[in-house]
Scaffold this motif. Sequence first.
Motif, PDB file in Angstrom:
ATOM      1  N   LEU A 122       0.998  -1.246  -0.151  1.00 54.45           N
ATOM      2  CA  LEU A 122       0.040  -0.041  -0.027  1.00 54.45           C
ATOM      3  C   LEU A 122       0.919   1.253   0.192  1.00 54.45           C
ATOM      4  CD1 LEU A 122      -1.954  -2.296   1.019  1.00 54.45           C
ATOM      5  CD2 LEU A 122      -3.133  -0.441   2.154  1.00 54.45           C
ATOM      6  N   LEU A 123       0.735   2.099  -1.045  1.00 52.39           N
ATOM      7  CA  LEU A 123       1.468   3.236  -1.035  1.00 52.39           C
ATOM      8  C   LEU A 123       0.666   4.433  -0.906  1.00 52.39           C
ATOM      9  CD1 LEU A 123       3.484   2.551  -4.385  1.00 52.39           C
ATOM     10  CD2 LEU A 123       4.213   1.955  -2.158  1.00 52.39           C
ATOM     11  N   ASP A 124       0.991   5.353   0.228  1.00 51.98           N
ATOM     12  CA  ASP A 124       0.162   6.659   0.384  1.00 51.98           C
ATOM     13  C   ASP A 124       0.968   7.717  -0.418  1.00 51.98           C
ATOM     14  OD1 ASP A 124      -1.487   8.610   1.619  1.00 51.98           O
ATOM     15  OD2 ASP A 124      -1.306   7.575   3.489  1.00 51.98           O
ATOM     16  N   GLU A 125       0.295   8.031  -1.114  1.00 48.74           N
ATOM     17  CA  GLU A 125       0.689   9.144  -2.128  1.00 48.74           C
ATOM     18  C   GLU A 125       2.153   9.275  -2.205  1.00 48.74           C
ATOM     19  OE1 GLU A 125      -0.941  13.270  -1.293  1.00 48.74           O
ATOM     20  OE2 GLU A 125      -2.517  12.370  -0.239  1.00 48.74           O
ATOM     21  N   PRO A 126       2.621   8.169  -2.984  1.00 47.84           N
ATOM     22  CA  PRO A 126       4.068   8.048  -3.256  1.00 47.84           C
ATOM     23  C   PRO A 126       4.752   9.389  -3.984  1.00 47.84           C
ATOM     24  CG  PRO A 126       2.967   6.632  -4.592  1.00 47.84           C
ATOM     25  CD  PRO A 126       1.860   7.173  -3.974  1.00 47.84           C
ATOM     26  N   ALA A 127       4.009   9.935  -4.773  1.00 47.22           N
ATOM     27  CA  ALA A 127       4.557  11.096  -5.484  1.00 47.22           C
ATOM     28  C   ALA A 127       4.485  12.362  -4.523  1.00 47.22           C
ATOM     29  CB  ALA A 127       3.683  11.269  -6.804  1.00 47.22           C
ATOM     30  N   ALA A 128       3.934  12.502  -3.470  1.00 48.16           N
ATOM     31  CA  ALA A 128       3.801  13.873  -2.707  1.00 48.16           C
ATOM     32  C   ALA A 128       5.137  14.249  -2.746  1.00 48.16           C
ATOM     33  CB  ALA A 128       3.267  13.317  -1.433  1.00 48.16           C
ATOM     34  N   GLY A 129       5.333  15.598  -2.839  1.00 50.41           N
ATOM     35  CA  GLY A 129       6.565  16.383  -2.689  1.00 50.41           C
ATOM     36  C   GLY A 129       7.774  16.131  -3.864  1.00 50.41           C
ATOM     37  N   MET A 130       7.262  15.436  -4.805  1.00 42.71           N
ATOM     38  CA  MET A 130       8.288  15.086  -5.933  1.00 42.71           C
ATOM     39  C   MET A 130       8.228  16.212  -7.185  1.00 42.71           C
ATOM     40  SD  MET A 130       8.129  11.097  -6.400  1.00 42.71           S
ATOM     41  CE  MET A 130       8.930   9.788  -5.399  1.00 42.71           C
ATOM     42  N   ASN A 131       9.255  16.393  -7.794  1.00 43.91           N
ATOM     43  CA  ASN A 131       9.170  17.272  -9.051  1.00 43.91           C
ATOM     44  C   ASN A 131       8.646  16.780 -10.171  1.00 43.91           C
ATOM     45  OD1 ASN A 131      11.450  16.090 -10.211  1.00 43.91           O
ATOM     46  ND2 ASN A 131      12.912  17.143  -8.878  1.00 43.91           N
ATOM     47  N   PRO A 132       8.428  17.161 -11.071  1.00 46.29           N
ATOM     48  CA  PRO A 132       7.853  16.465 -12.531  1.00 46.29           C
ATOM     49  C   PRO A 132       8.836  15.338 -12.713  1.00 46.29           C
ATOM     50  CG  PRO A 132       7.524  18.788 -12.412  1.00 46.29           C
ATOM     51  CD  PRO A 132       8.409  18.804 -11.435  1.00 46.29           C
ATOM     52  N   ARG A 133      10.024  15.594 -13.014  1.00 47.44           N
ATOM     53  CA  ARG A 133      10.851  14.635 -13.286  1.00 47.44           C
ATOM     54  C   ARG A 133      10.745  13.334 -12.426  1.00 47.44           C
ATOM     55  NH1 ARG A 133      17.539  14.586 -14.180  1.00 47.44           N
ATOM     56  NH2 ARG A 133      17.759  12.661 -14.848  1.00 47.44           N
ATOM     57  N   GLU A 134      10.776  13.541 -11.018  1.00 50.92           N
ATOM     58  CA  GLU A 134      10.683  12.388 -10.226  1.00 50.92           C
ATOM     59  C   GLU A 134       9.357  11.830 -10.278  1.00 50.92           C
ATOM     60  OE1 GLU A 134      13.523  14.114  -6.677  1.00 50.92           O
ATOM     61  OE2 GLU A 134      11.547  14.634  -6.623  1.00 50.92           O
ATOM     62  N   THR A 135       8.341  12.631 -10.522  1.00 46.91           N
ATOM     63  CA  THR A 135       6.845  11.990 -10.670  1.00 46.91           C
ATOM     64  C   THR A 135       7.083  11.166 -11.890  1.00 46.91           C
ATOM     65  OG1 THR A 135       6.047  13.796  -9.473  1.00 46.91           O
ATOM     66  CG2 THR A 135       4.637  12.369 -10.780  1.00 46.91           C
ATOM     67  N   ASP A 136       7.721  11.220 -12.876  1.00 52.42           N
ATOM     68  CA  ASP A 136       7.543  10.621 -14.257  1.00 52.42           C
ATOM     69  C   ASP A 136       8.109   9.243 -14.176  1.00 52.42           C
ATOM     70  OD1 ASP A 136       6.169  12.595 -15.527  1.00 52.42           O
ATOM     71  OD2 ASP A 136       7.824  13.347 -16.720  1.00 52.42           O
ATOM     72  N   ASN A 137       9.297   9.432 -13.237  1.00 45.21           N
ATOM     73  CA  ASN A 137      10.085   8.295 -12.952  1.00 45.21           C
ATOM     74  C   ASN A 137       9.324   7.224 -11.995  1.00 45.21           C
ATOM     75  OD1 ASN A 137      12.414   9.365 -14.233  1.00 45.21           O
ATOM     76  ND2 ASN A 137      13.540  10.048 -12.862  1.00 45.21           N
TER      77      ASN A 137
END
Length: 256
Positions: free
Chosen positions: A174-189
């Motif tokens: 279970l991943l609770d908002e894994p993209a929170a706080g990430m920049n666009p590049r990190e989110t794409d990855n």
Amino acid sequence: MELLNTSNITMKFGGLTAVKELNLEINKGEIVALIGPNGAGKTTAFNMITGVYAPTSGRIFLGESDITGAKPHLITKKGLARTFQNIRLFKELSVLDNVFIANHLHLKSNIFEAVLHLPRYKKEKKSILEKSLFLLEKLDLLSFKEDKAKNLPYGMQRRLEIARALATNPQILLLDEPAAGMNPRETDNLTSFIKDIRDEFELTIFLIEHHMSVVMGISDRIYVLDHGVTIAVGNPYEIQNDQRVIEAYLGVSEDA
């Protein structure tokens, strides 16, 4: 094969119903997302499933095991692990130590054997070290193994938290908002990364996420909550075109 099932789980806090009669069915190998506006009840649902809260009513099943109201560590031992929206690492410990500690959940040797470094403990310690290094390598963290967790870039801290969860040998993550706080590049990855760990570790993944590009890019199915009530279930195309979902996120004008 159904791996996680909730039957009408409800969570009330006094007179407030945070989640009402939530029914989830998550099959082995799926990536399933739970989305909804702020305050929809998503994290409350996660907290019921992982034992942080005992549901006011309803049942939760992991495989054939009824885990309703069980303690979090017992649920984790049964094969359900989670990460948190706010990263929870041992920030002063090394990257390797963070993962090494997570492995102790399945230790069979006792504290007496550990203190005296008896053969069973030494064998388990060697095995845990090898497993920890393997996980760091798979998640591209091996070169940081001696660094303190707090010194990692933010995206790498997210990976480390996932590595710790994987150390508990989960069937479902279970991943609770894994993209929170990430920049666009990190989110794409992150999108390809989640798919990769699903395949590499033969996992089932259930996530909460606000970044719709991530949700739509990886989800097999999506559940949508609004004010604690399920308003839609479907694949990404169906959810994107569901009028109730559009209204929940964007509102509806008086003219409409």
